[in-house]
Design an enzyme around this catalytic site. Structure first.
Site, short mmCIF file in Angstrom:
data_model
loop_
_atom_site.label_atom_id
_atom_site.label_comp_id
_atom_site.label_asym_id
_atom_site.label_seq_id
_atom_site.Cartn_x
_atom_site.Cartn_y
_atom_site.Cartn_z
N ASP A 110 35.68 46.24 31.02
CA ASP A 110 34.55 45.33 30.81
C ASP A 110 33.88 45.69 29.48
O ASP A 110 34.35 46.60 28.78
CB ASP A 110 33.59 45.42 32.00
N PRO B 116 52.27 40.60 51.90
CA PRO B 116 50.91 40.28 51.48
C PRO B 116 49.85 41.21 52.09
O PRO B 116 50.02 41.75 53.18
CB PRO B 116 50.72 38.84 51.96
#
Length: 159
Positions: free
Chosen positions: A21, A63
């Protein structure tokens, strides 16, 4: 069917600019991308790279159905971290994975995943459903089996 696996996979990751970030700290979703790749690496280590696993067992994938993480120490641009991944529990059609990310030897992130062995539904091919994890897949993660495979590979190289 709770059986602890003994195989640990280690992956070294160099933190890139795009992983961070504006404060140059790893943006949290990037950790989950790292851990997904580490789960694939764990299966590859026992001889089941993703493409082979999908084709051999007729599944669509493994998944995530549950995920939690604890962020203890930040990792920053240009750090090199090590992720240790292992399957901690096998159930009938699911399994648990633990990832521990170390930065300079300090536990920075710990993540727990639950994944499902998923295949197309026999009743409706447009849907997916969980299927039992094949016994042979679980056995590939035992330390004894992995040691035997490594020994065989070593013998073949010497010939």
């Amino acid at each position: 069917m709770s059986k602890k696996a003994n195989i640990t996979n280690r992956k070294t990751i160099h933190i890139e600019w795009g992983d961070c970030d504006p404060a140059q700290i790893v943006y949290f979703p990037r950790y989950f991308a790292y851990f997904d790749a580490c789960t694939a690496g764990l299966f590859k280590k026992v001889g089941l790279p993703k493409r082979k696993m999908l084709k051999t067992y007729g599944i669509i994938g493994i998944p995530l159905v549950d995920l939690r993480a604890s962020f203890k120490v930040p990792s920053r641009f240009s750090d090199t971290v090590v992720v240790e991944s292992e399957i901690t529990e096998w159930r009938c059609s699911s399994f648990s994975v633990r990832h521990r990310l170390f930065n300079r030897g300090v536990l920075a992130v710990e993540c727990f995943e639950v994944r499902v062995w998923a295949a197309p539904s026999e009743a409706d091919p447009e849907r997916i459903e969980s299927k039992p994890v094949p016994r042979e897949v679980i056995e590939m993660f035992s330390a004894e089996n992995n040691h035997r495979a490594a020994h065989e590979k070593s013998r073949r190289k010497k010939r």
